[in-house]
Design a protein around this motif. Sequence first.
Motif, PDB file in Angstrom:
ATOM      1  N   TYR A  61      37.097  44.419  30.626  1.00  0.00           N
ATOM      2  CA  TYR A  61      36.164  44.621  31.738  1.00  0.00           C
ATOM      3  C   TYR A  61      34.972  45.463  31.287  1.00  0.00           C
ATOM      4  O   TYR A  61      33.811  45.147  31.594  1.00  0.00           O
ATOM      5  CB  TYR A  61      36.859  45.334  32.902  1.00  0.00           C
ATOM      6  CG  TYR A  61      37.997  44.564  33.544  1.00  0.00           C
ATOM      7  CD1 TYR A  61      37.937  43.181  33.712  1.00  0.00           C
ATOM      8  CD2 TYR A  61      39.135  45.230  33.997  1.00  0.00           C
ATOM      9  CE1 TYR A  61      38.971  42.480  34.303  1.00  0.00           C
ATOM     10  CE2 TYR A  61      40.176  44.533  34.598  1.00  0.00           C
ATOM     11  CZ  TYR A  61      40.105  43.169  34.744  1.00  0.00           C
ATOM     12  OH  TYR A  61      41.126  42.481  35.345  1.00  0.00           O
ATOM     13  N   LYS A  65      30.991  44.323  31.106  1.00  0.00           N
ATOM     14  CA  LYS A  65      29.964  45.075  31.839  1.00  0.00           C
ATOM     15  C   LYS A  65      28.889  45.609  30.898  1.00  0.00           C
ATOM     16  O   LYS A  65      27.698  45.591  31.223  1.00  0.00           O
ATOM     17  CB  LYS A  65      30.618  46.228  32.605  1.00  0.00           C
ATOM     18  CG  LYS A  65      31.458  45.787  33.789  1.00  0.00           C
ATOM     19  CD  LYS A  65      32.157  46.985  34.444  1.00  0.00           C
ATOM     20  CE  LYS A  65      33.040  46.537  35.594  1.00  0.00           C
ATOM     21  NZ  LYS A  65      33.797  47.673  36.178  1.00  0.00           N
ATOM     22  N   ARG A  89      39.074  38.788  40.420  1.00  0.00           N
ATOM     23  CA  ARG A  89      37.848  39.248  41.078  1.00  0.00           C
ATOM     24  C   ARG A  89      37.131  40.270  40.205  1.00  0.00           C
ATOM     25  O   ARG A  89      35.907  40.193  40.002  1.00  0.00           O
ATOM     26  CB  ARG A  89      38.189  39.854  42.441  1.00  0.00           C
ATOM     27  CG  ARG A  89      36.984  40.331  43.237  1.00  0.00           C
ATOM     28  CD  ARG A  89      37.420  40.834  44.615  1.00  0.00           C
ATOM     29  NE  ARG A  89      36.281  41.148  45.445  1.00  0.00           N
ATOM     30  CZ  ARG A  89      35.646  42.332  45.432  1.00  0.00           C
ATOM     31  NH1 ARG A  89      36.045  43.290  44.612  1.00  0.00           N
ATOM     32  NH2 ARG A  89      34.611  42.545  46.219  1.00  0.00           N
ATOM     33  N   GLU A  90      37.890  41.224  39.661  1.00  0.00           N
ATOM     34  CA  GLU A  90      37.283  42.237  38.801  1.00  0.00           C
ATOM     35  C   GLU A  90      36.705  41.604  37.547  1.00  0.00           C
ATOM     36  O   GLU A  90      35.650  42.013  37.057  1.00  0.00           O
ATOM     37  CB  GLU A  90      38.316  43.303  38.420  1.00  0.00           C
ATOM     38  CG  GLU A  90      37.714  44.467  37.647  1.00  0.00           C
ATOM     39  CD  GLU A  90      38.674  45.618  37.439  1.00  0.00           C
ATOM     40  OE1 GLU A  90      38.299  46.566  36.721  1.00  0.00           O
ATOM     41  OE2 GLU A  90      39.794  45.577  37.999  1.00  0.00           O
ATOM     42  N   LEU A  93      33.424  39.898  38.542  1.00  0.00           N
ATOM     43  CA  LEU A  93      32.416  40.902  38.872  1.00  0.00           C
ATOM     44  C   LEU A  93      31.932  41.646  37.634  1.00  0.00           C
ATOM     45  O   LEU A  93      30.794  42.122  37.596  1.00  0.00           O
ATOM     46  CB  LEU A  93      32.979  41.899  39.896  1.00  0.00           C
ATOM     47  CG  LEU A  93      33.135  41.363  41.322  1.00  0.00           C
ATOM     48  CD1 LEU A  93      33.797  42.399  42.220  1.00  0.00           C
ATOM     49  CD2 LEU A  93      31.779  40.959  41.904  1.00  0.00           C
ATOM     50  N   SER A  94      32.783  41.767  36.620  1.00  0.00           N
ATOM     51  CA  SER A  94      32.373  42.452  35.392  1.00  0.00           C
ATOM     52  C   SER A  94      31.452  41.584  34.547  1.00  0.00           C
ATOM     53  O   SER A  94      30.770  42.091  33.651  1.00  0.00           O
ATOM     54  CB  SER A  94      33.600  42.867  34.572  1.00  0.00           C
ATOM     55  OG  SER A  94      34.269  41.732  34.054  1.00  0.00           O
ATOM     56  N   ASP A 177      33.766  32.289  45.063  1.00  0.00           N
ATOM     57  CA  ASP A 177      33.729  33.504  44.258  1.00  0.00           C
ATOM     58  C   ASP A 177      32.481  33.562  43.378  1.00  0.00           C
ATOM     59  O   ASP A 177      31.900  34.625  43.183  1.00  0.00           O
ATOM     60  CB  ASP A 177      34.975  33.605  43.375  1.00  0.00           C
ATOM     61  CG  ASP A 177      36.221  33.968  44.173  1.00  0.00           C
ATOM     62  OD1 ASP A 177      36.086  34.328  45.350  1.00  0.00           O
ATOM     63  OD2 ASP A 177      37.323  33.871  43.613  1.00  0.00           O
ATOM     64  N   ASP A 181      29.172  35.163  45.711  1.00  0.00           N
ATOM     65  CA  ASP A 181      29.264  36.557  45.267  1.00  0.00           C
ATOM     66  C   ASP A 181      30.400  37.340  45.902  1.00  0.00           C
ATOM     67  O   ASP A 181      30.242  38.496  46.298  1.00  0.00           O
ATOM     68  CB  ASP A 181      27.946  37.295  45.542  1.00  0.00           C
ATOM     69  CG  ASP A 181      26.782  36.625  44.838  1.00  0.00           C
ATOM     70  OD1 ASP A 181      26.979  36.167  43.704  1.00  0.00           O
ATOM     71  OD2 ASP A 181      25.692  36.570  45.423  1.00  0.00           O
ATOM     72  N   MET A 182      31.550  36.701  45.996  1.00  0.00           N
ATOM     73  CA  MET A 182      32.756  37.388  46.481  1.00  0.00           C
ATOM     74  C   MET A 182      32.633  37.888  47.919  1.00  0.00           C
ATOM     75  O   MET A 182      33.302  38.834  48.318  1.00  0.00           O
ATOM     76  CB  MET A 182      33.099  38.587  45.582  1.00  0.00           C
ATOM     77  CG  MET A 182      33.305  38.232  44.138  1.00  0.00           C
ATOM     78  SD  MET A 182      34.851  37.327  43.885  1.00  0.00           S
ATOM     79  CE  MET A 182      34.878  37.243  42.101  1.00  0.00           C
TER      80      MET A 182
END
Length: 224
Positions: A61, A65, A89-90, A93-94, A177, A181-182
């Motif tokens: 992650y 990022k 999800r993480e 998003l990362s 998702d 954008d979740m």
Amino acid sequence: MFRIMVVEDDVNSRRLMQAVIEQNGYEAIPAADGVEALELMDKKHVDLIVLDVMMPRMDGYALAKELRSAANNVPILMVTARQSANDKREGFLSGTDDYMVKPVDEEEMMLRISALLRRSRIVNERKLTIGSTTLDYDGQTLSDNGGERELPPKEFMLLYKLLSYPNHIFTRRQLMDEIWDMESNTDERTVDVHINRLREKLKANEDIELVTVRGLGYKAVKRQ
């Protein structure tokens, strides 16, 4: 030859993935964690990263990022034993582009790598062409035998996503998702609404068709 970095702290898993990647005609660059991966990327160009999550010093992650914050858009395929919805999800998003749960099917992994590399080339060119149909990323336009027209942003991104992976089935949740954008307060049925709008606009299109896969989701196919 494409260079694919394998970032995995488990030696046996790293060697196995490296061997599979090389057997499929790519150059594999091994790294034991995110720190080593960044050090190697300072010296070598990398076309795609196969990335584990749980690693010492810098996990998957954090690496994703770090790359995205530096405007590095190298495609990332996250491969991990963590399989909950929150983990995925993480991951997205990362900044990961795709996500596989261990143990992975080697053939599927290579198909996903091929699709991500193809999509990366499309994004770099910022145009996607199938037959006489062209999607222009910058103008958010669709051009085909019916002429050129601008699409609403969500419709454009939905069509662009599906056409970037012909014949690949995406669930409604996957599309939500990535494109919405979740936003958990948005109903999955909104995907159906946008698909129906696109089908209306594509009804005279001779190159592509949006197909419903019952119980699963949607895919784009090339017309014969």
